[in-house]
Design a protein around this motif. Sequence first.
Motif, mmCIF file in Angstrom:
data_model
loop_
_atom_site.group_PDB
_atom_site.id
_atom_site.type_symbol
_atom_site.label_atom_id
_atom_site.label_comp_id
_atom_site.label_asym_id
_atom_site.label_seq_id
_atom_site.Cartn_x
_atom_site.Cartn_y
_atom_site.Cartn_z
ATOM 1 N N ASP B 100 0.881 -1.136 -0.079
ATOM 2 C CA ASP B 100 0.242 -0.106 -0.019
ATOM 3 C C ASP B 100 0.692 1.392 0.114
ATOM 4 O O ASP B 100 0.569 2.100 -0.814
ATOM 5 C CB ASP B 100 -0.989 -0.059 1.419
ATOM 6 N N GLU B 101 1.852 1.268 0.800
ATOM 7 C CA GLU B 101 2.777 2.613 1.192
ATOM 8 C C GLU B 101 3.472 2.833 -0.263
ATOM 9 O O GLU B 101 4.077 4.000 -0.321
ATOM 10 C CB GLU B 101 3.535 2.550 2.134
ATOM 11 N N ASN B 102 3.615 2.000 -1.099
ATOM 12 C CA ASN B 102 4.416 2.238 -2.314
ATOM 13 C C ASN B 102 3.342 2.458 -3.351
ATOM 14 O O ASN B 102 3.993 2.706 -4.692
ATOM 15 C CB ASN B 102 5.337 0.938 -2.560
ATOM 16 N N LEU B 103 2.277 2.322 -3.486
ATOM 17 C CA LEU B 103 1.030 2.795 -4.296
ATOM 18 C C LEU B 103 0.979 4.170 -4.193
ATOM 19 O O LEU B 103 1.332 4.899 -3.206
ATOM 20 C CB LEU B 103 -0.124 2.172 -4.368
ATOM 21 N N ALA B 104 0.344 4.827 -5.208
ATOM 22 C CA ALA B 104 -0.058 6.146 -5.242
ATOM 23 C C ALA B 104 -0.951 6.690 -4.161
ATOM 24 O O ALA B 104 -1.799 5.656 -4.062
ATOM 25 C CB ALA B 104 -0.461 6.730 -6.764
ATOM 26 N N PRO B 105 -0.935 7.560 -3.303
ATOM 27 C CA PRO B 105 -1.899 7.965 -2.210
ATOM 28 C C PRO B 105 -3.232 8.068 -3.038
ATOM 29 O O PRO B 105 -3.423 8.305 -4.003
ATOM 30 C CB PRO B 105 -1.304 9.379 -2.081
ATOM 31 N N THR B 106 -3.961 7.388 -2.241
ATOM 32 C CA THR B 106 -5.485 7.507 -2.480
ATOM 33 C C THR B 106 -6.101 9.126 -2.153
ATOM 34 O O THR B 106 -5.476 9.884 -1.908
ATOM 35 C CB THR B 106 -6.377 6.804 -1.593
ATOM 36 N N ALA B 107 -7.201 9.098 -2.924
ATOM 37 C CA ALA B 107 -7.838 10.562 -2.756
ATOM 38 C C ALA B 107 -8.110 10.809 -1.248
ATOM 39 O O ALA B 107 -7.786 12.172 -0.831
ATOM 40 C CB ALA B 107 -9.204 10.431 -3.358
ATOM 41 N N GLU B 108 -8.432 10.061 -0.339
ATOM 42 C CA GLU B 108 -8.530 10.210 1.151
ATOM 43 C C GLU B 108 -7.142 10.534 1.652
ATOM 44 O O GLU B 108 -7.220 11.568 2.558
ATOM 45 C CB GLU B 108 -9.209 8.903 1.802
ATOM 46 N N GLN B 109 -6.184 9.831 1.270
ATOM 47 C CA GLN B 109 -4.641 10.300 1.977
ATOM 48 C C GLN B 109 -4.302 11.771 1.479
ATOM 49 O O GLN B 109 -3.912 12.588 2.220
ATOM 50 C CB GLN B 109 -3.747 9.248 1.207
ATOM 51 N N ARG B 110 -4.717 12.119 0.197
ATOM 52 C CA ARG B 110 -4.396 13.424 -0.264
ATOM 53 C C ARG B 110 -5.231 14.587 0.687
ATOM 54 O O ARG B 110 -4.851 15.467 0.765
ATOM 55 C CB ARG B 110 -4.831 13.527 -1.965
ATOM 56 N N ARG B 111 -6.409 14.185 0.719
ATOM 57 C CA ARG B 111 -7.308 15.000 1.396
ATOM 58 C C ARG B 111 -6.600 15.139 2.935
ATOM 59 O O ARG B 111 -6.561 16.352 3.298
ATOM 60 C CB ARG B 111 -8.664 14.390 1.803
#
Lengths: 396, 404
Positions: B100-111
């Motif tokens: 997970d931590e190496n995938l692109a951040p999700t919209a929620e993480q960007r928020r």
Amino acid sequence: MKISTFILGASLSVNVAIVALLIAQSTSGPVSLPPTSASGAKGSAVSDPLARSGERSPLADLPLDDPAKLLDRLRAAGFPPHLWRAIVAAQVRQQFAPRRAALEARAAQQPFWEAGLEDPQLRAAHEEIRQEEDQALQAILGAEAKADEASRGLLRQRFPDWPEEKIAAVERAQKAHQERMREVRRPAEQFAAEKIAHEEVARLLSPEELDNYELRTSRDANTLRARLGNFEVSEQEFRTLFALQRAFDADHSPLLIAGLDPEGVRARNAAQQQLNEQIRNTLGDERYALYQRSADSNYQQTSRLVARLELPASTADQLYAMQQDVQRRAAALRADQTLTSEIRSAQLTALAAEAETKATAVLGPSGYAAYKQYGGSWLNAVQSRATPARIAPVTP
Amino acid sequence: MPPPSTGDWASLQSDDLRVVVARLRAGGYPGWLVRALVQAELDFRYGARLRGLSQQTDPNVPFWKSGPVFSFDPQRIAEYSRVSAERAKLERELLGDLADENLAPTAEQRRRYGNLPAAKIAQIERINQDYFDLNREMRAAMKGITLPEDRQKFLLLEREQRADLAALLTPEELADFDLRNSPVTERLRPAFSLFKVTEEEFRAIHELQQPYARRIEPGPNTFMLMTPDERRNFTAQQAIAQQELDAAMRSKLGDARFAEFTRASDYEFRQLNQFVARENLSPKVAIEAFDLRTRIAEESQRIANEPSLSFDEKVAALNGLGQNARAQFRTILGPGAGEAYLQRADRWITSVERGGVVTFNSNGWNTTGLERPNSAPSPSRAAGAGAGVGPANGATGPAVRAGP
């Protein structure tokens, strides 16, 4: 058994990369191509004896775009159920990945002070995808679509003699019960849901198995264990108490109290009295008194306070005995019609002070302050009723 | 683990999951399959242990004995945290670039984290998880008993968490993190999905609300650590703070927009919007249903205060009001959204049908019984999402005898 191995080598690594590109489904986020060496996870070298020969992958030509065929292939290849379930579920999710990605993109466009996927429109769209995924998975996996492997593992641990089919069936019944409970709004509905759950599991187990299952997992058993607290019982005593409580709850469950009319309340009280007598007969008078003490919420809180203060456990017993003594003497004072109200009030005040002195002696001042909040609320009743009531002056 | 079969799986599997991952990768299987297999296998190996640890009663204790419940058992909680962390670490190692931590951040993480790099986001989340685990262990050690010294311990934990984040982030990053994750922002987010504001407006509202934050929401540990007297005092002050804040917001937004904001902040209004969105209906339908709810509350109060009606006439009128309400909600919302909403609203509507007077506020709903002639009114029943409401006429009977 001929052991198949993966083909490695510089020339093949390019082919593998091309194959991976062709068969990889779109995902909701960028996923880099897997490394082409046998070194596996980033940064770690793994020694794999099978990597040295040039044999074809044992799982070549997996039908990765057809979940039903994928399921058949994985089963035929000997994959255990928890893996073929997870892989097929992941494949189904892959089919919905573009729609999820579109929702994610919409959520990403929202400013950070808005609710993202909790936005009603996005949440409704998400819910629609989830329902379609569930239906698609149900169509392929049937009853196994919602299997909870952790719950099954726990059942295996508790009931090691049960065959796997029984484990799976009971876990499915538990899952169905959890889903029914989500719709429950009233205690009577919870009672009905628990009855259905009991009947469903009873169909799957022998009477002895059902007994053992309920002794370990039922709400009645959990309630009985909570009530017992530190009071130790033998296995046979527990079984007897549980059977008595279960028979009582079948007709007089606490979940049904709200719907009782006055006659129903009287009937319940009478049945409770009878249950208390049956428990007393099981434990004997002396142990029954200890059982009552354990079930007392004040005593349970006091026990936790004593543990928290790192005092001997017997301190809780000491305080409880003092509580019983003071309450008995306070009741006697209040019932004594020969006393004037002033004398009664003075004696109750002295009694309250005595209780405070004794409790402080075992708990210390800060422990006593905490005791008044946790387990010692009965002190307030002694103290407040020691204060004489204000009587309005009579105007001539 | 099941015994190896003679099929293909036997060739792939190994007790060492790194070997399995290596074989899958070498076989060119897509990332989603590798992830699914690794996560499922870890769930299989760790799931029962974690589920057993988190049961309220310890499954390793004989069934006729009572051990401490999970919430009050710091040893079991610490073990649960340790095993969870072990599983998470192993997953990261096995999945490598697929973790997970190496995938692109999700919209929620960007928020929550803005444009911070994925590695820094992973570190923040690990810090927060560590302190969440420590908090949980400390609460378990309290065994449900709050002592005065506990307050300092939790404050220290808060300061240390803050210090860890401050050490990781630049001052600008920290300020941005605070704005995105403050209690005020968390509280306002659901409303702002329905009540649209520009960034400038948001920052102005945030600045206006900030001084009231601690007076309105004390935070998860603060309330737990209060004495009963402090809690009573806080609740009284909370109501005053809310009134002051409402007045300040009304002054800032103007009457019309403040009314929209208040409506958007209402949990039931947001639920209505979800039911409506699910059926692809216009958002105006949710407003219409919400306005109906308001009118029903007003009408119930009018009936209760109507001097020309007898007690029995009032009860009958309220019964009719409640029954009509169900029909009206179905008409406005349609069958799908209507049934969904009526399930949620069943309790307050039933209270009205039984002769109760309903009011709504930011905490939910409240019903009071009708005042009988020559008697005190029935006590009001504070309700919300879950409280029960008895008959509005205050009927009583013999007390239910408690168990031993």
